[in-house]
Design a protein around this motif. Structure first.
Motif, PDB file in Angstrom:
ATOM      1  N   MET B 191       0.825  -1.196   0.000  1.00 24.22           N
ATOM      2  CA  MET B 191       0.000   0.000   0.000  1.00 24.22           C
ATOM      3  C   MET B 191       0.863   1.252   0.000  1.00 24.22           C
ATOM      4  SD  MET B 191      -3.011   1.305   2.426  1.00 24.22           S
ATOM      5  CE  MET B 191      -4.336   0.322   1.910  1.00 24.22           C
ATOM      6  N   VAL B 195       0.412   4.112  -2.752  1.00 19.30           N
ATOM      7  CA  VAL B 195      -0.025   5.458  -2.386  1.00 19.30           C
ATOM      8  C   VAL B 195       1.054   6.479  -2.680  1.00 19.30           C
ATOM      9  CG1 VAL B 195      -0.691   6.924  -0.469  1.00 19.30           C
ATOM     10  CG2 VAL B 195      -1.644   4.638  -0.675  1.00 19.30           C
ATOM     11  N   LYS B 237       0.378  11.101   4.368  1.00 16.70           N
ATOM     12  CA  LYS B 237      -0.211   9.854   3.861  1.00 16.70           C
ATOM     13  C   LYS B 237       0.414   8.648   4.554  1.00 16.70           C
ATOM     14  CE  LYS B 237      -1.960  11.200  -0.571  1.00 16.70           C
ATOM     15  NZ  LYS B 237      -1.805  11.174  -2.014  1.00 16.70           N
ATOM     16  N   LYS B 240      -1.010   8.136   7.887  1.00 16.96           N
ATOM     17  CA  LYS B 240      -2.359   7.564   7.845  1.00 16.96           C
ATOM     18  C   LYS B 240      -2.307   6.057   7.577  1.00 16.96           C
ATOM     19  CE  LYS B 240      -5.298  11.426   6.598  1.00 16.96           C
ATOM     20  NZ  LYS B 240      -5.835  12.172   5.465  1.00 16.96           N
ATOM     21  N   ILE B 241      -1.440   5.700   6.664  1.00 17.86           N
ATOM     22  CA  ILE B 241      -1.330   4.270   6.365  1.00 17.86           C
ATOM     23  C   ILE B 241      -0.845   3.512   7.586  1.00 17.86           C
ATOM     24  CG2 ILE B 241      -0.105   2.581   4.955  1.00 17.86           C
ATOM     25  CD1 ILE B 241      -0.121   4.692   2.744  1.00 17.86           C
ATOM     26  N   CYS B 244      -3.617   2.973   9.803  1.00 20.49           N
ATOM     27  CA  CYS B 244      -4.525   1.965   9.277  1.00 20.49           C
ATOM     28  C   CYS B 244      -4.049   0.564   9.610  1.00 20.49           C
ATOM     29  CB  CYS B 244      -4.651   2.172   7.777  1.00 20.49           C
ATOM     30  SG  CYS B 244      -5.229   0.763   6.892  1.00 20.49           S
ATOM     31  N   TYR B 245      -2.740   0.382   9.586  1.00 17.29           N
ATOM     32  CA  TYR B 245      -2.226  -0.963   9.869  1.00 17.29           C
ATOM     33  C   TYR B 245      -1.861  -1.144  11.331  1.00 17.29           C
ATOM     34  CZ  TYR B 245      -2.347  -2.333   5.062  1.00 17.29           C
ATOM     35  OH  TYR B 245      -2.799  -2.670   3.822  1.00 17.29           O
ATOM     36  N   HIS B 246      -2.302  -0.240  12.180  1.00 17.46           N
ATOM     37  CA  HIS B 246      -2.066  -0.323  13.623  1.00 17.46           C
ATOM     38  C   HIS B 246      -0.591  -0.497  13.940  1.00 17.46           C
ATOM     39  CE1 HIS B 246      -6.342  -0.605  14.403  1.00 17.46           C
ATOM     40  NE2 HIS B 246      -6.411  -1.429  13.382  1.00 17.46           N
TER      41      HIS B 246
END
Lengths: 350, 856
Positions: B191, B195, B237, B240-241, B244-246
Motif C-alpha cells: 500500500m 499510495v 499519507k 495515515k497508512i 490503518c495498519y495499527h
C-alpha cells in the motif's frame, strides 16, 4: 451443474447447512416478541433475552444498559456466527460468503468517506461500521481524494475492486459523489452477485435469484424515491439502477422518467409482485414503503429455508437475523424513549 | 424395605409465611431439603414477579464474584474450598456484603487498570528500545551498501542519514519508524508503494524476540521498519497508512547523540516502571489474597440467596399482603420436620407472628419420592430411566435388586469373569469415599455410580459360573465326576452282562475316534454331580447339545416365572388403588392365560426331567411336538407324557379360550354397568361404595376448604381436576389394545427370554475360542521356548479377556438384562407415569464455582 450436485452437497457443505438451520430455529418466536413488548425497562429486556438463544450476551456490560450497547453486542454475536461459517466453508460457498460481506464493506467504505468529509477521525467512526464488513485497508480510506485514488491506493486488493470498473472518475469526493459512488458500487455488486448465483445454477440459483432480483428492484424504487427534488438528472438516475431485477429494462426506463410517488406507483402497478406491496403502503398501521419491502424480504428469506442443498440459507439467515436485530433495537428504542404506542410496528419473522 | 416397595405418601401443604420472616423460613427449609414448591404464578412472566429486584441483586453479586474468582485464579492464588456450607446470609448482612463486594470490585478494577496501564507503558518503552537497537543496524547497512551517491560525492564517508546534508538539498527528508505485526508487513509495503508511488524507502527487519501486543495481550512476532520519505504531503499519507495498519510509531532520533540520550533515558524509565509495577502487583496480590479467604463461602451464600428468591417468586400474596402463601409437596413423614423448620425460621427472624402451615386435601397426583441409599440408588435409577413411577405404585426397583444381577449372570455365567468383575466392583465400593473417584471422568463415573450393581452382578456371575461349571471356559472338578469311563470296558463286567450291552474293548477304542459313554451300563454313571454341571462334559464332543437343551429350558422357566411374578405384582397395585374389580376382570384372566399355556409348558419340562431316566429316555416324546399338538387336537395317536393328557390339555385350552373374552370385555362392561346406575348385584356393591364414600369425603373436605379460603377459588382452579367423562368407546379401545398386546406379548416375551440362552451360549463360546486360539497355543510349545512365549501370550489373553469378555460382553449382557426388565417384566404392571419429587434443597445446588444452580 450436474443434477447429481445434490448428492455431493453434504460432503462439502452439509455441516454448515445443518448449523445454519439450527441457528435459524433459534430465532425469536412470536411469543418472545410478545414478551419483549411487555418489558418495562431495558433491564427487563435483557432478562428476557437471556432466556432466548442470545443467552447472557449482555452479562459483561456494566450499567446502565443502552440501546447502542445491545445493538453492538448483537452485531458482534452475528459476526461471530458468520465468521465461523465463513472459516469453515469451502469453495464455492466461501466466495458466496465473500459476496455476502461485500455489501457491508461498501457501506463501511461509504460511511468512512462521509466521516472523512466531515473531518471526523477514523477512530470515531470505526465503532459504527458493521463488523461483518470489516477489512484492514478500510481505515486508510480517507487517504484518497478521488475515486480512482481510492481504487488504486486502497481497494485494489479487496473483493470490492471489480465493482469499481464503472465508477472511475477524477471528481473530488463530495457528498453527492459519494452517494453516487455508493449506488454505482451497489449496482455492480448486485449484478455480479446475481451473475455468480446464476452461473452456479442448481437450487442456489433458483432460490437466490428471486431474492437478488427483489433486492435490485427495491434499490431502484428507493433511488427513485430519494432522487425526487434533487439535482440528479434523469439520465444519471437511470445509470444507478441495478439491471438484474424484474423491472429491467422497461420498468427501469419508466422509473427514470417518474417525477413523483404516484408516477412511481403507476410503474409498480404494472408488475404483479409489486402492486400489492405498494397498495399496502399507508394502509393499516401507517406502514412505510420501507416496512413493506422489509416484510416482503422476510417472507422470501423464510421461504428459502424450505429447500435444501443450496447456499441461499446462509444469505437468508443473515438477513433474517438482521431483521430480528432491527426489531429488537426498535423495541428497545421504544422502551427507552417511553414511546410505547409504536412499539408493535416491528416486522414479525414468521 | 417398605419405603422401597412404594413411593412415600405425600401431602399438599400450604405455608403461610409472614412477609417479615419468609426469607428465614425458606432458608431453614432449604437447609433441610424437605419440600417441593409449586409454582403459583405460572402465568406471570419471569420479570414481573415479586422478587425480581432481589434476584437481580443476587445476579449482580454473582457477577462481581465471578469477576473476583477470575482475577484470583489469574493471579494463581489458591482458593480455599471444602469449608462446610455456610447458611444463607441474614437479610441485614446482605447489604453490608453487597457494599463490601462492590467496594472490593471498584478497588480491584482500579488497581488492575493501573497495572494494565503501567504494563502497556512498559511494553511501549521496551518496543522503543528494540526499535532503536534494530534501526541502528539499518543505518550501518545503508552506509555499507550505498557508500557512493552519484549526486553527492561528498557524502562518501558520511552517514547517509546525516541531517545536515539533507538541508543542503533543500528538500526535507523525513523518517517514520515503528513496529508492525509480522502478518501485515507485506500488505503494508504494497500500500505504501501504491499510495506514495515509490517516493519512500522502506527498510525493515524482523525482531528476533516475540513481544506482547499491548492491546490483545497476545505474544507475536514483530517487524521493525523505517520509512524515509521526502516532503510533507507524503508524510501525512504515510502516517495515515501506518494508523490503518495499527503500527506502533516511535520518534526516530536524527543523530547518534540523540539516539544515545534517548536510549539512556529509556533504560532508566524502564527500571522505574519495573519497580512501580512490582509494587502494584504486590498490592494487588494482597487485595486478592484477602478476598480469596471469603470468596468461596460468599459464592455459596449468594447462590443460596438466589435460590430462596426464586422460590419466593413462586409464592402468591394473600389479600392483605401481609403474608406469602406457598404451596408445597411434602412427604407425610417429614411434616414434623417441616413444622420445626418453619418455627426455626420464625424464631431467627424474631417475627411476632409465627409462620405456620396446614395440609390441604387435593385430587392432584403428587410427585413420587422413593428414598434410596447408596446401595439401592443404582437400581432405582435403572427403573427411573424407563419412567419415574406413578404415585404410590409398586416400585419394581425392590425386585430389580435381585432379579437384575441374576438375569445378567445367567447370560454372563463364568466363575472367573464374574470374580474379576466382583473384585473391580469391590475396589470401587471400598474406596468409594476417595475424592479422586468422585471427580473422575465420565465413563469411570458411570462405573462408579453402578458399583453396587456391578458388585452383585459379579457375585451372581460367580454363582452361575459354578452352576455352568465354567471358569475362563474351563471346568473345575471339585467333587469328582459322576461318570466312570473304565466301567465301559468289557473286562470290568461279567460275561452275562457283556452280551446284553455294547461295551468297549481295546480294538473298539483304537479304531473309533468318538466313543459314547452309556449311562445305562451299571457303574458308568454313579449319580449326579453334587452342584452344577458335571466337569466331564467339558471333554465331551456333544457338550453343546447337552448345554443347549439345558439352557434353553432354563431360560423359558426363568422367563415365565419372572413374567408371572410381574402379573402378580399388578394385584398389589389394584388393591392399593382400590380397584378390586381389576383383579377379577384383568389380572386373573391374565394369569390364567399365561399359566394354562406356558405354565403347562413348564410342567411338561419338569415332568419330563423327573420321569425319564437313562434307561427309558429313548421312548421320551418331544415336548415341542406335544406342545404343538396341544393346539392342533391331533387325531393321530401320540404317545403322550402321561395318561389322560388329552383331557387335561383340552381343559386347559378351554380355560385359556374363556379367559380371552373376559380380558377383552370384562372391564369395559363392568364400568359401563357401574356408570348406568350400577344394577342390583349386591356382591360388587360394597367394594364400590367404599371407593365412592371415600372420594365423597374428599370432595366435601375440598368444598369446605374452599369456602374457608373464600378468595382462593380462582387460584385453585387448577387444583380441581376436570371430572372425567365416561367414554365407553375409549375404555373399550384401551382394554382391547391392552389385551391383544398382552396375549401376543405372552408369546413374544417368552421367546424374548431365550436371549438368556443365546447370550450365555455366546459368552461361553467366545471365552472358549479365546482359550483355544491363544493360551492353548502358548501352552503347547515345549518348556524352554514356552516360558518366553507364554509371557506375552498371557498378557494378550488377559487384555482380551478384560476388553472383549468382560467389558464388551458384559455391556451386551447388561443391555439385554435391562431390556428384559423394562419390556418383559415391567410392562406387566408398571405404569411409570409419575414425576420425580425434587425438593428445594441447598445440597442440590452445585458446589462448583462456575456451575449453574440447579434449582432455578
Amino acid at each position: 451443474m450436474l443434477e447429481s450436485a445434490e448428492l455431493y452437497f453434504n460432503v462439502d457443505h452439509g455441516y454448515l447447512e445443518g448449523l445454519v438451520r439450527g441457528c435459524k430455529a433459534s430465532l425469536l418466536t412470536q411469543q418472545d416478541y410478545i414478551n419483549l413488548v411487555q418489558c418495562e425497562t431495558l433491564e427487563d429486556l435483557k432478562i428476557h433475552l437471556q432466556t432466548t438463544a442470545y443467552g447472557n450476551f449482555l452479562a459483561n456490560q456494566t450499567n446502565p444498559l443502552t440501546v447502542s450497547k445491545i445493538d453492538t453486542e448483537m452485531r458482534k454475536k452475528l459476526c461471530q456466527e458468520v465468521s465461523y461459517f465463513r472459516n469453515h466453508s469451502l469453495e464455492p460457498l466461501s466466495s458466496f460468503f465473500t459476496y455476502m460481506t461485500c455489501s457491508y464493506m461498501i457501506d463501511n467504505v461509504i460511511l468512512l468517506m462521509n466521516g472523512a468529509l466531515q473531518k471526523k477521525s477514523v477512530k470515531e467512526i470505526l465503532p459504527k461500521c458493521h463488523p461483518l464488513g470489516r477489512f484492514t485497508e478500510m481505515e486508510a480510506v480517507n487517504i484518497a481524494d478521488t475515486t480512482s485514488d481510492l481504487f488504486n491506493a486502497v481497494l485494489v486488493e479487496t473483493p470490492l475492486a471489480p465493482f469499481f470498473q464503472d465508477c472511475m472518475s477524477e471528481n473530488t469526493l463530495d457528498e453527492l459523489n459519494i452517494e453516487l459512488l455508493r449506488n454505482k458500487l451497489y449496482k455492480s455488486y448486485l449484478e455480479a452477485f446475481y451473475k455468480f448465483c446464476k452461473d452456479h445454477g442448481d437450487v442456489t440459483a433458483e432460490v437466490m435469484c428471486p431474492i437478488l432480483q427483489f433486492e435490485a428492484d427495491r434499490r431502484a424504487f428507493i433511488i427513485t424515491l430519494n432522487s425526487f427534488g434533487t439535482e440528479l438528472s434523469k439520465e444519471d438516475r437511470e445509470t444507478l439502477f441495478p439491471t438484474c431485477g424484474q423491472l429491467y429494462p422497461e420498468g427501469l426506463r419508466l422509473l427514470a422518467q417518474a417525477e413523483d410517488f404516484d408516477q412511481m406507483k403507476r410503474v409498480a402497478d404494472l408488475y404483479g409482485v409489486y402492486k400489492p406491496l405498494f397498495e399496502a403502503v399507508g394502509g393499516n398501521g401507517g406502514k412505510t414503503l420501507e416496512d413493506v419491502f422489509y416484510e416482503h424480504e422476510v417472507q422470501m428469506n423464510v421461504l428459502a429455508f424450505n429447500r435444501q442443498f443450496h447456499y441461499g440459507v446462509f444469505y437468508a439467515y443473515v438477513k433474517l437475523k438482521e431483521q430480528e436485530m432491527r426489531n429488537i433495537v426498535w423495541i428497545a428504542e421504544c422502551i427507552s424513549q417511553r414511546h410505547r404506542t409504536k412499539i408493535n410496528s416491528y416486522i414479525p419473522i414468521l | 424395605m417398605g419405603s422401597l416397595f412404594r413411593s412415600e405418601s405425600m401431602c399438599l401443604a400450604q405455608l403461610f409465611l409472614q412477609s417479615g420472616s419468609a426469607y428465614e423460613c425458606l432458608s431453614a427449609l432449604g437447609e433441610a431439603g424437605l419440600v417441593q414448591f409449586r409454582d403459583l404464578n405460572q402465568n406471570v412472566s419471569s420479570f414481573q414477579r415479586k422478587f425480581v429486584g432481589e434476584v437481580k441483586r443476587c445476579e449482580e453479586l454473582e457477577r462481581i464474584l465471578v469477576y473476583l474468582v477470575q482475577e484470583i485464579t489469574r493471579a494463581d492464588i489458591p482458593l480455599p474450598e471444602g469449608e462446610a456450607s455456610p447458611p444463607a446470609p441474614p437479610l441485614k448482612q446482605v447489604l453490608e456484603m453487597q457494599e463490601q463486594l462492590q467496594k472490593l470490585e471498584v478497588e480491584l478494577r482500579e488497581v488492575t487498570k493501573n497495572k494494565e496501564k503501567l504494563r502497556k507503558n512498559l511494553l511501549e518503552l521496551i518496543e522503543y528500545t528494540h526499535m532503536l537497537r534494530v534501526t541502528r543496524t539499518f543505518v550501518r547497512r545503508n552506509v555499507e551498501f550505498e557508500p557512493t551517491y552519484e549526486e553527492f560525492p561528498s557524502l562518501e564517508n558520511d552517514s547517509l542519514l546525516d541531517y545536515s546534508c539533507m538541508h543542503r538539498l533543500g528538500a526535507k527528508l523525513g523518517f517514520i519508524s515503528g513496529l508492525i505485526h509480522q502478518g501485515k508487513v507485506e500488505a503494508f509495503e504494497k500500500m505504501l508503494w501504491r499510495v506514495c508511488k515509490g517516493y519512500t524507502i522502506v527498510t525493515y527487519a524482523e525482531l528476533d524476540e516475540a513481544l506482547e501486543d499491548p492491546e490483545t495481550g497476545e505474544v507475536i512476532k514483530w517487524y521493525v521498519f523505517l520509512i524515509s520519505f521526502w516532503g510533507e504531503q507524503i508524510g501525512h499519507k504515510v502516517k495515515k497508512i501506518c494508523d490503518c495498519y495499527h503500527c506502533h510509531l516511535y520518534p526516530y532520533p536524527n543523530t547518534a547523540e540523540e539516539r544515545k540520550e534517548i536510549q539512556e533515558g529509556l533504560s532508566t524509565r524502564i527500571q522505574d516502571l519495573y519497580t512501580v509495577l512490582h509494587k502494584t502487583e504486590d498490592y494487588l496480590r494482597q487485595v486478592l489474597c484477602k478476598a480469596a479467604e471469603s470468596v468461596y463461602s460468599r459464592v455459596v451464600q449468594v447462590k443460596k440467596m438466589k435460590a430462596i428468591y426464586h422460590m419466593l417468586n413462586m409464592c402468591s400474596f394473600d389479600v392483605t399482603n401481609k403474608c406469602l402463601i406457598a404451596e408445597v409437596w411434602c412427604p407425610e413423614a417429614d411434616l414434623p420436620g417441616l413444622r420445626r423448620a418453619l418455627e426455626q425460621g420464625s424464631r431467627e427472624s424474631g417475627a411476632a407472628i409465627p409462620s405456620f402451615m396446614n395440609t390441604i386435601p387435593t385430587k392432584e397426583t403428587p410427585p413420587t419420592l422413593i428414598r434410596t441409599n447408596r446401595f439401592t440408588e443404582g437400581f432405582q435409577s435403572i427403573v427411573d430411566a424407563y419412567g419415574v413411577g406413578s404415585y404410590r405404585e409398586v416400585n419394581p426397583a425392590l425386585f430389580t435388586i435381585i432379579t437384575f444381577p441374576f438375569l445378567f449372570a445367567v447370560m454372563f455365567g463364568d466363575l472367573g469373569h464374574g470374580f474379576v468383575m466382583f473384585l473391580f466392583a469391590l475396589l470401587l465400593v471400598l474406596y468409594e469415599n476417595h475424592p479422586r473417584l468422585k471427580q473422575s471422568q465420565e465413563i469411570m463415573r458411570m462405573f462408579f455410580h453402578g458399583r453396587y450393581i456391578l458388585l452383585l452382578m459379579g457375585l451372581f456371575s460367580v454363582y452361575t459360573g459354578l452352576v455352568y461349571n465354567d471358569c475362563f471356559s474351563k471346568s473345575m472338578n471339585i467333587f469328582g465326576s459322576g461318570w466312570n469311563v473304565s466301567a465301559m470296558y468289557s473286562s470290568s463286567h461279567e460275561a452275562k452282562e457283556q452280551e446284553s450291552m455294547v461295551l468297549w474293548n481295546d480294538t473298539v477304542v483304537r479304531s473309533n475316534r468318538v466313543l459314547q459313554l452309556n449311562p445305562s451300563v451299571p457303574g458308568v454313571f454313579r449319580g449326579p454331580y453334587p452342584f452344577g454341571i458335571d466337569p466331564i462334559w467339558n471333554l465331551a464332543t456333544n457338550r453343546l447339545t447337552f448345554l443347549n437343551s439345558f439352557k434353553m429350558k432354563m431360560s423359558v422357566i426363568l422367563g415365565i416365572t419372572h413374567m408371572t411374578f410381574g402379573v402378580i405384582l399388578g394385584i398389589f397395585n389394584h388393591l392399593h388403588f382400590r380397584k378390586k374389580f381389576n383383579i377379577y376382570l384383568v389380572t386373573i384372566p391374565e394369569l390364567l392365560f399365561m399359566l394354562c399355556i406356558f405354565g403347562y409348558l413348564i410342567f411338561m419340562i419338569v415332568y419330563k426331567w423327573l420321569i425319564y431316566s437313562a434307561a427309558n429316555s429313548r421312548d421320551a416324546p418331544s415336548i415341542l411336538i406335544e406342545f404343538i399338538n396341544m393346539f392342533l387336537f391331533p387325531t393321530a395317536d401320540t404317545r403322550g407324557l402321561y395318561t389322560g393328557q388329552k383331557h387335561v390339555q383340552k381343559l386347559l385350552l378351554i380355560v385359556t379360550a374363556l379367559s380371552v373374552p373376559v380380558l377383552l370385555l370384562g372391564k369395559p362392561l363392568f364400568l359401563l354397568w357401574l356408570h348406568n346406575g350400577r344394577g342390583c348385584f349386591g356382591m360388587n356393591r360394597s367394594g364400590y361404595t367404599l371407593v365412592r364414600k371415600d372420594s365423597e369425603e374428599e370432595v366435601s373436605l375440598l368444598g369446605s376448604h374452599d369456602i374457608e379460603q373464600g378468595n382462593s377459588q380462582g387460584e385453585d382452579g387448577c387444583r380441581e381436576m376436570t371430572c372425567e367423562e365416561f367414554n365407553f368407546g375409549e375404555i373399550l379401545m384401551t382394554q382391547v389394545i391392552h389385551s391383544i398386546e398382552y396375549c401376543l406379548g405372552c408369546i413374544s416375551n417368552t421367546a424374548s427370554y431365550l436371549r438368556l440362552w443365546a447370550l450365555s451360549l455366546a459368552h461361553a463360546q467366545l471365552s472358549d475360542v479365546l482359550w483355544a486360539m491363544l493360551l492353548r497355543v502358548g501352552l503347547r510349545v515345549d518348556t524352554t521356548m514356552g516360558v518366553l512365549l507364554l509371557l506375552p501370550v498371557m498378557a494378550l489373553f488377559a487384555v482380551l479377556t478384560i476388553f472383549i469378555l468382560l467389558v464388551m460382553e458384559g455391556l451386551s449382557a447388561f443391555l439385554h438384562a435391562i431390556r428384559l426388565h423394562w419390556v418383559e417384566f415391567q410392562n406387566k404392571f408398571y405404569t411409570g407415569a409419575g414425576t420425580k419429587f425434587i425438593p428445594f434443597s441447598f445440597s442440590l445446588l452445585s458446589s462448583k464455582f462456575n456451575g449453574d444452580d440447579t434449582v432455578a
